[in-house]
Motif scaffolding. Sequence first.
Motif, PDB file in Angstrom:
ATOM      1  N   ALA A 152      30.503   8.671  -7.389  1.00 27.95           N
ATOM      2  CA  ALA A 152      31.321   9.632  -6.647  1.00 27.95           C
ATOM      3  C   ALA A 152      30.695   9.973  -5.297  1.00 27.95           C
ATOM      4  O   ALA A 152      29.473   9.972  -5.136  1.00 27.95           O
ATOM      5  N   ASP A 153      31.545  10.258  -4.337  1.00 20.43           N
ATOM      6  CA  ASP A 153      31.095  10.790  -3.060  1.00 20.43           C
ATOM      7  C   ASP A 153      30.842  12.292  -3.176  1.00 20.43           C
ATOM      8  O   ASP A 153      29.902  12.816  -2.583  1.00 20.43           O
ATOM      9  N   ILE A 154      31.708  12.955  -3.941  1.00 20.33           N
ATOM     10  CA  ILE A 154      31.620  14.408  -4.095  1.00 20.33           C
ATOM     11  C   ILE A 154      31.544  14.749  -5.581  1.00 20.33           C
ATOM     12  O   ILE A 154      32.387  14.307  -6.364  1.00 20.33           O
ATOM     13  N   ARG A 155      30.536  15.515  -5.963  1.00 21.81           N
ATOM     14  CA  ARG A 155      30.395  16.019  -7.330  1.00 21.81           C
ATOM     15  C   ARG A 155      30.829  17.482  -7.348  1.00 21.81           C
ATOM     16  O   ARG A 155      30.436  18.261  -6.476  1.00 21.81           O
ATOM     17  N   VAL A 156      31.621  17.843  -8.341  1.00 21.23           N
ATOM     18  CA  VAL A 156      32.026  19.240  -8.526  1.00 21.23           C
ATOM     19  C   VAL A 156      31.387  19.735  -9.817  1.00 21.23           C
ATOM     20  O   VAL A 156      31.566  19.137 -10.880  1.00 21.23           O
ATOM     21  N   GLU A 157      30.633  20.827  -9.717  1.00 20.58           N
ATOM     22  CA  GLU A 157      29.934  21.388 -10.864  1.00 20.58           C
ATOM     23  C   GLU A 157      30.271  22.872 -10.996  1.00 20.58           C
ATOM     24  O   GLU A 157      30.658  23.518 -10.025  1.00 20.58           O
ATOM     25  N   TRP A 158      30.093  23.385 -12.218  1.00 23.15           N
ATOM     26  CA  TRP A 158      30.320  24.804 -12.466  1.00 23.15           C
ATOM     27  C   TRP A 158      29.014  25.462 -12.890  1.00 23.15           C
ATOM     28  O   TRP A 158      28.204  24.867 -13.621  1.00 23.15           O
ATOM     29  N   VAL A 159      28.815  26.688 -12.410  1.00 24.78           N
ATOM     30  CA  VAL A 159      27.657  27.489 -12.792  1.00 24.78           C
ATOM     31  C   VAL A 159      28.156  28.877 -13.180  1.00 24.78           C
ATOM     32  O   VAL A 159      29.248  29.298 -12.767  1.00 24.78           O
ATOM     33  N   THR A 160      27.362  29.565 -13.977  1.00 26.51           N
ATOM     34  CA  THR A 160      27.770  30.913 -14.383  1.00 26.51           C
ATOM     35  C   THR A 160      27.877  31.816 -13.167  1.00 26.51           C
ATOM     36  O   THR A 160      28.876  32.524 -12.984  1.00 26.51           O
ATOM     37  N   MET A 161      26.835  31.814 -12.335  1.00 26.22           N
ATOM     38  CA  MET A 161      26.825  32.602 -11.108  1.00 26.22           C
ATOM     39  C   MET A 161      26.043  31.851 -10.051  1.00 26.22           C
ATOM     40  O   MET A 161      25.184  31.029 -10.372  1.00 26.22           O
ATOM     41  N   LEU A 162      26.321  32.154  -8.797  1.00 24.61           N
ATOM     42  CA  LEU A 162      25.510  31.662  -7.695  1.00 24.61           C
ATOM     43  C   LEU A 162      24.446  32.702  -7.365  1.00 24.61           C
ATOM     44  O   LEU A 162      24.545  33.856  -7.804  1.00 24.61           O
ATOM     45  N   PRO A 163      23.400  32.335  -6.626  1.00 21.96           N
ATOM     46  CA  PRO A 163      22.305  33.273  -6.364  1.00 21.96           C
ATOM     47  C   PRO A 163      22.748  34.624  -5.814  1.00 21.96           C
ATOM     48  O   PRO A 163      22.219  35.665  -6.204  1.00 21.96           O
ATOM     49  N   ASP A 164      23.697  34.605  -4.891  1.00 24.24           N
ATOM     50  CA  ASP A 164      24.277  35.849  -4.396  1.00 24.24           C
ATOM     51  C   ASP A 164      25.492  36.152  -5.259  1.00 24.24           C
ATOM     52  O   ASP A 164      26.433  35.363  -5.327  1.00 24.24           O
ATOM     53  N   SER A 165      25.480  37.299  -5.926  1.00 24.39           N
ATOM     54  CA  SER A 165      26.523  37.593  -6.908  1.00 24.39           C
ATOM     55  C   SER A 165      27.918  37.675  -6.298  1.00 24.39           C
ATOM     56  O   SER A 165      28.913  37.600  -7.025  1.00 24.39           O
ATOM     57  N   ALA A 166      28.016  37.839  -4.977  1.00 20.30           N
ATOM     58  CA  ALA A 166      29.338  37.902  -4.344  1.00 20.30           C
ATOM     59  C   ALA A 166      29.894  36.522  -4.035  1.00 20.30           C
ATOM     60  O   ALA A 166      31.067  36.385  -3.698  1.00 20.30           O
ATOM     61  N   GLN A 167      29.077  35.504  -4.155  1.00 23.22           N
ATOM     62  CA  GLN A 167      29.495  34.162  -3.783  1.00 23.22           C
ATOM     63  C   GLN A 167      30.196  33.459  -4.944  1.00 23.22           C
ATOM     64  O   GLN A 167      29.760  33.550  -6.085  1.00 23.22           O
ATOM     65  N   LEU A 168      31.265  32.747  -4.611  1.00 20.93           N
ATOM     66  CA  LEU A 168      32.021  32.006  -5.617  1.00 20.93           C
ATOM     67  C   LEU A 168      31.972  30.502  -5.397  1.00 20.93           C
ATOM     68  O   LEU A 168      32.314  29.746  -6.304  1.00 20.93           O
ATOM     69  N   GLY A 169      31.571  30.071  -4.218  1.00 19.72           N
ATOM     70  CA  GLY A 169      31.527  28.635  -3.943  1.00 19.72           C
ATOM     71  C   GLY A 169      30.349  28.264  -3.075  1.00 19.72           C
ATOM     72  O   GLY A 169      29.913  29.044  -2.225  1.00 19.72           O
ATOM     73  N   LEU A 170      29.830  27.076  -3.302  1.00 19.64           N
ATOM     74  CA  LEU A 170      28.705  26.562  -2.520  1.00 19.64           C
ATOM     75  C   LEU A 170      28.900  25.064  -2.325  1.00 19.64           C
ATOM     76  O   LEU A 170      29.137  24.338  -3.297  1.00 19.64           O
ATOM     77  N   THR A 171      28.838  24.609  -1.086  1.00 17.76           N
ATOM     78  CA  THR A 171      28.995  23.191  -0.782  1.00 17.76           C
ATOM     79  C   THR A 171      27.778  22.690  -0.030  1.00 17.76           C
ATOM     80  O   THR A 171      27.347  23.311   0.937  1.00 17.76           O
ATOM     81  N   GLU A 172      27.240  21.573  -0.476  1.00 19.07           N
ATOM     82  CA  GLU A 172      26.122  20.907   0.188  1.00 19.07           C
ATOM     83  C   GLU A 172      26.555  19.496   0.565  1.00 19.07           C
ATOM     84  O   GLU A 172      27.144  18.791  -0.251  1.00 19.07           O
ATOM     85  N   ILE A 173      26.278  19.123   1.797  1.00 21.75           N
ATOM     86  CA  ILE A 173      26.604  17.784   2.280  1.00 21.75           C
ATOM     87  C   ILE A 173      25.327  17.159   2.832  1.00 21.75           C
ATOM     88  O   ILE A 173      24.570  17.814   3.541  1.00 21.75           O
ATOM     89  N   SER A 174      25.098  15.895   2.518  1.00 19.80           N
ATOM     90  CA  SER A 174      23.990  15.170   3.140  1.00 19.80           C
ATOM     91  C   SER A 174      24.566  14.052   3.983  1.00 19.80           C
ATOM     92  O   SER A 174      25.599  13.475   3.649  1.00 19.80           O
ATOM     93  N   TRP A 175      23.893  13.769   5.103  1.00 16.83           N
ATOM     94  CA  TRP A 175      24.387  12.734   5.987  1.00 16.83           C
ATOM     95  C   TRP A 175      23.231  12.026   6.677  1.00 16.83           C
ATOM     96  O   TRP A 175      22.091  12.487   6.673  1.00 16.83           O
ATOM     97  N   GLU A 176      23.557  10.881   7.255  1.00 21.31           N
ATOM     98  CA  GLU A 176      22.574  10.097   7.993  1.00 21.31           C
ATOM     99  C   GLU A 176      22.459  10.629   9.419  1.00 21.31           C
ATOM    100  O   GLU A 176      23.247  11.467   9.852  1.00 21.31           O
ATOM    101  N   GLY A 177      21.484  10.106  10.143  1.00 20.73           N
ATOM    102  CA  GLY A 177      21.266  10.574  11.501  1.00 20.73           C
ATOM    103  C   GLY A 177      22.436  10.319  12.439  1.00 20.73           C
ATOM    104  O   GLY A 177      22.567  10.972  13.471  1.00 20.73           O
ATOM    105  N   ASN A 178      23.304   9.375  12.082  1.00 19.67           N
ATOM    106  CA  ASN A 178      24.483   9.096  12.910  1.00 19.67           C
ATOM    107  C   ASN A 178      25.677   9.968  12.548  1.00 19.67           C
ATOM    108  O   ASN A 178      26.783   9.748  13.034  1.00 19.67           O
ATOM    109  N   GLY A 179      25.477  10.965  11.682  1.00 25.16           N
ATOM    110  CA  GLY A 179      26.556  11.863  11.307  1.00 25.16           C
ATOM    111  C   GLY A 179      27.445  11.360  10.194  1.00 25.16           C
ATOM    112  O   GLY A 179      28.454  11.989   9.876  1.00 25.16           O
ATOM    113  N   SER A 180      27.077  10.248   9.572  1.00 27.59           N
ATOM    114  CA  SER A 180      27.881   9.671   8.498  1.00 27.59           C
ATOM    115  C   SER A 180      27.501  10.309   7.162  1.00 27.59           C
ATOM    116  O   SER A 180      26.366  10.166   6.700  1.00 27.59           O
TER     117      SER A 180
END
Length: 259
Positions: A152-180
């Motif tokens: 997969a290019d994108i993984r979707v996971e569920w957690v009980t809570m995020l570190p900040d209790s007000a947060q409901l979503g967190l997205t992390e993207i990694s890319w190469e030096g050319n922006g890909s």
Amino acid sequence: MSPRILGVIAAALVALIVLSRAQRQDAPAATVINADTDALVTAGAPTQGAVARGPDSIGTPSIDLLARLAIRRRLERDRGRVYLDSLLLQTDSTLVRWPDRADKTIRIALVADTTVPGFTPALLDHARAGMAAWQSNEAGLQLREVDDPLTADIRVEWVTMLPDSAQLGLTEISWEGNGSANRARIQLALRTNPDSQVVPAAIARRVAAHEFGHALGLPHSPVDTDLMFPSSPVAAPSRRDQATLLLLYAVPSGPLKDP
């Protein structure tokens, strides 16, 4: 501006980039992690994750500088109807998006972890609704669910809570030096605190749609009628969201700042 005109402009910019790269050696790839956090109710600017940059190339050809200048001017001209300028603030003036593919398919894996307290199969449908919100996008990207997270290019996971209790979503993207972009992870929270009820379905679907927007490369919008506004009440991409995604995939990825 019509998609046909955007395509012509994009083709010219791509030609400039390709020609400039043929005249030099490619810079070493650098992996960058950009963490974006979203809250149910956001006060002030959203928290941004750490960004690690690799070395830029040395001695940029003048033709590459002209291509970068053309893209910057395009972004300035369209600033009123798109919001890619906020992306450049987050990524050190680098346009980040998934690489061009013949079928324009982005592979999505929904990771059903039954060990997470409160997880139910219905949550998968909430994520699928978030995916569906972006299926008819003007950039022509196709979001396809796959079974194997490793492919997969994108993984979707569920957690009980995020570190900040007000947060409901967190997205992390990694890319190469050319922006890909090369991989992304979405985390969706089930609760805002241990004693709270599970996030209602309507909100869970909106948060999923918002996070999928980030996973495709979109930054936050400053307009509260856009899905990509940090605490937007809407559940589907607005015309500005669609126009911003179209522009992002109409121009080449990579750095726009002068060396």
